[in-house]
Structure formats: structure tokens, C-alpha cells
Design a protein around this motif. Structure first.
Motif, mmCIF file in Angstrom:
data_model
loop_
_atom_site.group_PDB
_atom_site.id
_atom_site.type_symbol
_atom_site.label_atom_id
_atom_site.label_comp_id
_atom_site.label_asym_id
_atom_site.label_seq_id
_atom_site.Cartn_x
_atom_site.Cartn_y
_atom_site.Cartn_z
ATOM 1 N N SER A 100 0.843 -1.196 0.000
ATOM 2 C CA SER A 100 0.000 0.000 0.000
ATOM 3 C C SER A 100 0.876 1.242 0.000
ATOM 4 C CB SER A 100 -0.934 0.002 1.223
ATOM 5 O OG SER A 100 -0.182 0.127 2.409
ATOM 6 N N LEU A 101 0.276 2.316 -0.492
ATOM 7 C CA LEU A 101 0.948 3.615 -0.552
ATOM 8 C C LEU A 101 -0.043 4.681 -0.127
ATOM 9 C CD1 LEU A 101 3.418 5.352 -1.423
ATOM 10 C CD2 LEU A 101 2.412 5.406 -3.714
ATOM 11 N N GLY A 193 -6.144 9.840 -14.195
ATOM 12 C CA GLY A 193 -6.404 8.664 -13.366
ATOM 13 C C GLY A 193 -5.253 7.688 -13.330
ATOM 14 N N GLN A 194 -4.130 8.060 -13.909
ATOM 15 C CA GLN A 194 -2.955 7.183 -13.921
ATOM 16 C C GLN A 194 -1.699 8.041 -13.709
ATOM 17 O OE1 GLN A 194 -2.962 4.941 -17.580
ATOM 18 N NE2 GLN A 194 -4.477 3.482 -16.820
ATOM 19 N N VAL A 227 -0.532 4.765 -9.902
ATOM 20 C CA VAL A 227 -1.578 5.008 -8.911
ATOM 21 C C VAL A 227 -2.660 5.887 -9.540
ATOM 22 C CG1 VAL A 227 0.023 4.762 -6.996
ATOM 23 C CG2 VAL A 227 -0.376 7.026 -7.987
ATOM 24 N N ASP A 228 -3.826 5.852 -8.933
ATOM 25 C CA ASP A 228 -4.956 6.587 -9.513
ATOM 26 C C ASP A 228 -5.032 8.028 -9.027
ATOM 27 O OD1 ASP A 228 -5.588 6.004 -6.922
ATOM 28 O OD2 ASP A 228 -7.686 5.500 -7.325
ATOM 29 N N SER A 229 -4.390 8.337 -7.885
ATOM 30 C CA SER A 229 -4.543 9.674 -7.317
ATOM 31 C C SER A 229 -3.353 9.988 -6.419
ATOM 32 C CB SER A 229 -5.852 9.772 -6.521
ATOM 33 O OG SER A 229 -5.937 11.011 -5.839
ATOM 34 N N ILE A 236 -5.218 5.324 -1.798
ATOM 35 C CA ILE A 236 -4.679 5.357 -3.156
ATOM 36 C C ILE A 236 -4.660 3.935 -3.693
ATOM 37 C CG2 ILE A 236 -2.636 5.879 -4.557
ATOM 38 C CD1 ILE A 236 -1.979 8.084 -2.590
ATOM 39 N N SER A 237 -5.217 3.766 -4.856
ATOM 40 C CA SER A 237 -5.242 2.455 -5.497
ATOM 41 C C SER A 237 -4.010 2.297 -6.394
ATOM 42 C CB SER A 237 -6.521 2.297 -6.326
ATOM 43 O OG SER A 237 -6.500 1.083 -7.046
ATOM 44 N N ILE A 238 -3.291 1.188 -6.177
ATOM 45 C CA ILE A 238 -2.125 0.870 -7.015
ATOM 46 C C ILE A 238 -2.618 0.032 -8.187
ATOM 47 C CG2 ILE A 238 0.131 -0.224 -7.102
ATOM 48 C CD1 ILE A 238 0.438 0.321 -4.139
ATOM 49 N N LYS A 239 -2.639 0.611 -9.377
ATOM 50 C CA LYS A 239 -3.147 -0.090 -10.557
ATOM 51 C C LYS A 239 -2.112 -1.020 -11.186
ATOM 52 C CE LYS A 239 -6.637 3.307 -11.894
ATOM 53 N NZ LYS A 239 -7.172 4.141 -13.000
ATOM 54 N N ALA A 240 -0.856 -0.684 -11.046
ATOM 55 C CA ALA A 240 0.210 -1.517 -11.628
ATOM 56 C C ALA A 240 1.379 -1.524 -10.661
ATOM 57 C CB ALA A 240 0.633 -0.995 -12.993
ATOM 58 N N ASN A 241 2.007 -2.689 -10.543
ATOM 59 C CA ASN A 241 3.127 -2.858 -9.610
ATOM 60 C C ASN A 241 4.101 -3.853 -10.226
ATOM 61 O OD1 ASN A 241 4.892 -3.238 -7.522
ATOM 62 N ND2 ASN A 241 3.348 -3.804 -5.994
#
Length: 249
Positions: A100-101, A193-194, A227-229, A236-241
Motif C-alpha cells: 500500500s501507498l 487517473g494514472q 496510482v490513480d490519485s 490510493i489504489s495501485i493499478k500496476a506494480n
């Protein structure tokens, strides 16, 4: 009557063979008594090739040969040792993930620098059955946007045992120059959003093989996050990792 005296001349026998005499080559020299002088055939000067005995190898050549042989022997011993250790311990590189971030603070200061504070949760996994990992002092983790470092923090010092999973909470803080320009770029990127972020890891570690603690090495890693924001105090949602790590001796 007149007596005529008849002279008788000796008759030469034509068929008689002339007395043999030693043949003297034409133009040969003779002695005072008229006897031919035997001459030796002229001698020819034949060049004599002198063969030198082979030179002995100098001390320098022997020293080079011994040095090369010693280096090859050490390489063979080192290779055999590394092969034995690999077969005995089956080492595997530890892996990490960003769980998480959270952005606690992101604002402009009065001096127009950008202040940022991120809270990061990291999972460190040691999959080795016979290898422990000492995380030494000096480990750093930082967050970047393009070529600007937003914040960084220190990794804790700890020992991670065999097949152990450790959760880490790391606080990252920092101030970036050209804050107004950087803030505008982040806000425009946030509208899509990215938001791409780079999380870089630099961790000095020492490996423990059984009861033997080896010399220090470095774990270098980089995680490409999307992240989205970047809103403060929001989830904060991590979309790619996508993380990659390697060892540096």
C-alpha cells in the motif's frame, strides 16, 4: 773387280710398340729431372654451420608460467567452491512487493519547494531454506516522478531468517525543487487517473550460509507503480506494480 761395300742400316720395325712412358697431362708442371709433379685437386671452402645450444628459459618466463598456473588453479578451486555452495544451499533472490501507498502530505512551501510525505507498506520474502539475510544500516527507499525525487526514507536494520516473510512500514519524506512546476505536472497527470511513480530500493545486506556470515552485498530494486490519485489522506489504489531486483557485489 771393285768390291762395293754395302752398308747395312738397321730396319725399323714399324709394328713394334713404342716404349710406354707415363702420361703427363697437358700443361702439367715437371720437376728439374723432367718427372711430372703430382698436383692435388683444388680444395673447396665449405662453410661450417655452427649450431648454438638452446638457450635456457629465463627466470622471467618461469615466473610468468608459475603465476599463470597459480591463477588457473585458484580459478578452478573458486569455481569448485561456488558450485559446491550452490548445490548445498540452492540460493534464491528475495522478493519484495508494495502492499500500500498512502500520501500523508503533499503541498507547496513558502520557498516554492514541494513537500511530500508517503507511508509505504512493503513485504519482504526470503524463500531460502538454509540462507538468512542481515539487512544492514544504510538502506534507502525513494519515490520519483519522472526525473524528480519526491521523497525518501531509511530501511530498518533487521535479520530475516529462513523462509521468513517480514512486513515493513517505511515513512518517506522530502522536498523537491521547482515545486510549482512539479505540482502542476502532477495535477495534470492526476486528471487522467494514472500517475506513474518509480520506487527505488538500495539495501546493503549480508548473507548467512548456515553459521557462516558472508561479506556485504547490495540489493538494488526498482518498482514501476501506477496510482490513480495523489490526494492527501485518501486511499490510493495501485493499478500496476512491476518490481525488479538484483544483487550487486
Amino acid at each position: 773387280m771393285t768390291d762395293h761395300q754395302q752398308k747395312i742400316h738397321p730396319v725399323v720395325d714399324v709394328e713394334a710398340q713404342a716404349p710406354t712412358a707415363p702420361l703427363v697431362p697437358h700443361g702439367s708442371a715437371t720437376s728439374e729431372k723432367g718427372n711430372p709433379i703430382q698436383q692435388r685437386p683444388p680444395t673447396r671452402n665449405i662453410p661450417v654451420i655452427q649450431t648454438r645450444p638452446p638457450k635456457k628459459r629465463s627466470c622471467w618466463c618461469k615466473c610468468i608460467c608459475w603465476t599463470i598456473s597459480l591463477i588457473l588453479l585458484l580459478i578452478i578451486i573458486l569455481g569448485a567452491t561456488v558450485g559446491f555452495l550452490y548445490l548445498a544451499f540452492r540460493p534464491k533472490l528475495p522478493n519484495y512487493s508494495i502492499d500500500s501507498l498512502k500520501i500523508s502530505d503533499l503541498r507547496l512551501n513558502f520557498d516554492m519547494t514541494l513537500y511530500a510525505r508517503f507511508d509505504v507498506k512493503i513485504t519482504a520474502n526470503n524463500p531460502n531454506k538454509k540462507i538468512g539475510i542481515y539487512y544492514e544500516e544504510g538502506g534507502r527507499i525513494s519515490v520519483w516522478y519522472t526525473s524528480s525525487k519526491l521523497c525518501e526514507g531509511s530501511l530498518p536494520k533487521f535479520y530475516q531468517g529462513h523462509q521468513n516473510i517480514t512486513k515493513l512500514d517505511v515513512v518517506l519524506t522530502g522536498q523537491a525543487e521547482s515545486g510549482s512546476t512539479l505540482m502542476s505536472a502532477l495535477q495534470q497527470q492526476q486528471q487522467t487517473g494514472q500517475v506513474p511513480l518509480d520506487l527505488k530500493v538500495h539495501a546493503p545486506v549480508a548473507v548467512k550460509l548456515g553459521k557462516l556470515k558472508m561479506r556485504k552485498v547490495k540489493i538494488l530494486g526498482e518498482c514501476k507503480l501506477v496510482v490513480d490519485s495523489l490526494s492527501a489522506n485518501n486511499i490510493i489504489s495501485i493499478k500496476a506494480n512491476n518490481c525488479r531486483f538484483r544483487l550487486k557485489l
